[in-house]
Design a protein around this motif. Structure first.
Motif, PDB file in Angstrom:
ATOM      1  N   ASN A 127       0.955  -1.419   0.496  1.00  0.00           N
ATOM      2  CA  ASN A 127       0.377   0.486  -0.449  1.00  0.00           C
ATOM      3  C   ASN A 127       1.001   1.357  -0.124  1.00  0.00           C
ATOM      4  N   ILE A 128       2.021   0.921   0.267  1.00  0.00           N
ATOM      5  CA  ILE A 128       2.684   1.973   0.245  1.00  0.00           C
ATOM      6  C   ILE A 128       3.456   2.927  -1.305  1.00  0.00           C
ATOM      7  N   THR A 129       3.456   3.833  -1.587  1.00  0.00           N
ATOM      8  CA  THR A 129       3.820   5.034  -2.443  1.00  0.00           C
ATOM      9  C   THR A 129       5.060   5.378  -2.274  1.00  0.00           C
ATOM     10  N   PRO A 130       6.141   5.095  -2.280  1.00  0.00           N
ATOM     11  CA  PRO A 130       7.727   5.997  -2.095  1.00  0.00           C
ATOM     12  C   PRO A 130       7.305   7.042  -2.597  1.00  0.00           C
ATOM     13  N   LYS A 131       8.077   8.281  -2.256  1.00  0.00           N
ATOM     14  CA  LYS A 131       8.315   8.970  -2.301  1.00  0.00           C
ATOM     15  C   LYS A 131       9.466   9.750  -2.507  1.00  0.00           C
ATOM     16  N   CYS A 132      10.913   8.937  -2.855  1.00  0.00           N
ATOM     17  CA  CYS A 132      11.716   8.985  -3.630  1.00  0.00           C
ATOM     18  C   CYS A 132      12.262   8.021  -4.388  1.00  0.00           C
ATOM     19  N   PRO A 133      12.771   7.802  -5.091  1.00  0.00           N
ATOM     20  CA  PRO A 133      13.672   6.896  -6.338  1.00  0.00           C
ATOM     21  C   PRO A 133      13.577   5.718  -5.315  1.00  0.00           C
ATOM     22  N   LYS A 141      14.231 -16.904  -7.104  1.00  0.00           N
ATOM     23  CA  LYS A 141      13.838 -17.645  -6.206  1.00  0.00           C
ATOM     24  C   LYS A 141      13.465 -17.447  -4.566  1.00  0.00           C
ATOM     25  N   GLU A 142      12.631 -17.587  -4.212  1.00  0.00           N
ATOM     26  CA  GLU A 142      12.331 -16.601  -2.965  1.00  0.00           C
ATOM     27  C   GLU A 142      11.107 -18.158  -2.672  1.00  0.00           C
ATOM     28  N   LYS A 143      11.836 -18.923  -1.273  1.00  0.00           N
ATOM     29  CA  LYS A 143      10.799 -20.184  -0.752  1.00  0.00           C
ATOM     30  C   LYS A 143       9.311 -19.320  -0.161  1.00  0.00           C
ATOM     31  N   SER A 144       9.519 -18.817   0.220  1.00  0.00           N
ATOM     32  CA  SER A 144       8.338 -17.949   0.631  1.00  0.00           C
ATOM     33  C   SER A 144       7.355 -17.087   0.052  1.00  0.00           C
ATOM     34  N   PHE A 145       7.185 -16.351  -1.587  1.00  0.00           N
ATOM     35  CA  PHE A 145       6.498 -16.263  -2.028  1.00  0.00           C
ATOM     36  C   PHE A 145       6.942 -15.938  -3.234  1.00  0.00           C
ATOM     37  N   GLU A 146       5.551 -15.507  -4.368  1.00  0.00           N
ATOM     38  CA  GLU A 146       6.514 -15.711  -5.692  1.00  0.00           C
ATOM     39  C   GLU A 146       6.353 -14.297  -6.449  1.00  0.00           C
ATOM     40  N   VAL A 147       7.429 -14.342  -6.925  1.00  0.00           N
ATOM     41  CA  VAL A 147       8.712 -12.943  -7.508  1.00  0.00           C
ATOM     42  C   VAL A 147       8.383 -12.386  -8.366  1.00  0.00           C
ATOM     43  N   LYS A 148       8.101 -13.112  -9.519  1.00  0.00           N
ATOM     44  CA  LYS A 148       7.099 -12.382 -10.209  1.00  0.00           C
ATOM     45  C   LYS A 148       5.749 -11.527  -9.828  1.00  0.00           C
ATOM     46  N   GLU A 149       4.970 -12.140  -9.478  1.00  0.00           N
ATOM     47  CA  GLU A 149       3.680 -11.327  -9.188  1.00  0.00           C
ATOM     48  C   GLU A 149       3.987 -10.276  -8.232  1.00  0.00           C
ATOM     49  N   VAL A 150       5.023 -10.410  -7.199  1.00  0.00           N
ATOM     50  CA  VAL A 150       5.171  -8.511  -6.389  1.00  0.00           C
ATOM     51  C   VAL A 150       5.557  -7.445  -7.052  1.00  0.00           C
ATOM     52  N   VAL A 151       7.150  -8.456  -8.502  1.00  0.00           N
ATOM     53  CA  VAL A 151       7.886  -7.386  -8.915  1.00  0.00           C
ATOM     54  C   VAL A 151       7.358  -7.206  -9.802  1.00  0.00           C
ATOM     55  N   ASN A 152       5.609  -7.870 -10.629  1.00  0.00           N
ATOM     56  CA  ASN A 152       5.123  -7.028 -11.706  1.00  0.00           C
ATOM     57  C   ASN A 152       4.088  -6.359 -10.590  1.00  0.00           C
ATOM     58  N   SER A 153       4.066  -6.210  -9.423  1.00  0.00           N
ATOM     59  CA  SER A 153       2.633  -5.306  -9.218  1.00  0.00           C
ATOM     60  C   SER A 153       3.176  -3.541  -8.432  1.00  0.00           C
ATOM     61  N   LEU A 154       4.721  -4.128  -8.131  1.00  0.00           N
ATOM     62  CA  LEU A 154       5.615  -2.997  -7.585  1.00  0.00           C
ATOM     63  C   LEU A 154       6.237  -2.242  -9.434  1.00  0.00           C
ATOM     64  N   LYS A 155       5.951  -2.862 -10.960  1.00  0.00           N
ATOM     65  CA  LYS A 155       6.535  -2.329 -11.686  1.00  0.00           C
ATOM     66  C   LYS A 155       4.940  -0.915 -12.519  1.00  0.00           C
ATOM     67  N   LYS A 156       4.321  -1.716 -11.676  1.00  0.00           N
ATOM     68  CA  LYS A 156       3.189  -0.970 -11.905  1.00  0.00           C
ATOM     69  C   LYS A 156       3.363   0.784 -11.032  1.00  0.00           C
ATOM     70  N   MET A 157       4.175   0.554 -10.186  1.00  0.00           N
ATOM     71  CA  MET A 157       3.902   1.826  -8.886  1.00  0.00           C
ATOM     72  C   MET A 157       5.356   2.767  -9.828  1.00  0.00           C
ATOM     73  N   ASN A 158       5.570   2.030 -10.634  1.00  0.00           N
ATOM     74  CA  ASN A 158       6.642   2.900 -11.832  1.00  0.00           C
ATOM     75  C   ASN A 158       8.429   2.955 -10.476  1.00  0.00           C
ATOM     76  N   ILE A 159       8.364   2.046 -10.099  1.00  0.00           N
ATOM     77  CA  ILE A 159       9.750   1.290  -9.148  1.00  0.00           C
ATOM     78  C   ILE A 159      10.200   0.842 -10.085  1.00  0.00           C
TER      79      ILE A 159
END
Length: 198
Positions: A127-133, A141-159
Motif C-alpha cells: 500500500n506504500i507509495t514511495p516519495k523518493c527514487p 527464487k524465494e521460498k515464501s512467495f512468488e517473486v514475479k507477482e510482487v515485481v509486476n505489482s511494483l512495476k505498476k508503481m513506476n519503481i
C-alpha cells in the motif's frame, strides 16, 4: 558502525536478520572506498551477529524483540539526524533491511533514494507509495512467495525493480547462495541509480 570520509552523501546500510556480519562490513567498506560516509546501525542490539546456520533463531530474535515498526522508527530518527548533516541520504537494505528502507520511502522528504536487496516482506506493505527514487532487486527464487507477482505489482508503481538470477542472498560472498554474475549486475544497477540522483 560508522565510516566517515567527510562526504556530502551518506549511505545508511540496513543489515539482514543476522546483524552486522562480515558481509555487512564488506558492503560498508566498498561504499566507503567509493567516497560515501557510511552508517550501519545495529538493529538487533546484540554484540555478536548470528551465523547463517542460526537463521531461524535470528529471525525469531528480530520478530520477537525488535520487529518492523520499532526498526522503522529507529531508522527514521537516524535519517532525520543525518539530513541535518548531509546533502544526500540513501538507504541500502538487505532482506529485512530492504523492507525497513521501503517503509521509509513512504515519508515525504525523508530519503534521497532507497535500494533494497531481496526485501521479501515488502509484499506485506504494497500500500506504500514511495516519495523518493527506489531501486529494488529480487532473486528469481524465494521460498515464501512468488517473486514475479510482487515485481509486476511494483512495476505498476513506476519503481526501478529487477529480478536477477539466483536465490535469496545472491549478493553475499559469504553465503552458499552467492552468485558472482548476479552480484556484478546488481552493483552496476546501484552505481547507475546513485549517479542519476547525485
Amino acid at each position: 558502525m560508522k565510516i566517515i570520509n567527510n562526504s556530502n552523501s551518506v549511505i545508511i546500510v540496513l543489515h539482514e536478520i543476522y546483524g552486522i556480519n562480515q558481509h555487512m562490513q564488506t558492503v560498508c567498506k566498498k561504499f566507503s572506498i567509493a567516497g560515501y560516509d557510511i552508517i550501519c546501525p545495529n538493529l538487533i542490539k546484540l554484540n555478536q551477529p548470528f551465523n547463517y546456520e542460526s537463521q531461524e533463531e535470528a529471525y525469531q530474535h528480530f520478530m520477537n524483540n525488535i520487529g518492523f515498526d520499532l526498526a522503522f522508527h529507529q531508522v527514521k530518527q537516524l535519517v532525520i539526524q543525518s539530513k541535518k548533516k548531509y546533502r544526500y541520504v540513501f538507504l541500502l537494505g538487505y532482506s529485512i533491511g530492504a523492507t525497513i528502507a521501503w517503509l521509509c520511502s513512504n515519508e515525504d522528504n525523508l530519503c534521497d533514494g532507497i535500494i533494497g536487496y531481496y526485501g521479501s516482506r515488502i509484499r506485506v506493505y504494497m500500500n506504500i507509495t514511495p516519495k523518493c527514487p527506489v531501486l529494488l532487486i529480487f532473486p528469481t527464487k524465494e521460498k515464501s512467495f512468488e517473486v514475479k507477482e510482487v515485481v509486476n505489482s511494483l512495476k505498476k508503481m513506476n519503481i526501478n525493480v529487477y529480478i536477477l538470477n539466483g536465490k535469496h542472498g545472491f549478493s553475499d560472498p559469504f553465503s552458499n547462495n552467492y552468485s558472482a554474475p548476479s552480484f556484478e549486475k546488481s552493483e552496476k544497477l546501484i552505481d547507475n541509480f546513485l549517479r542519476k540522483i547525485k
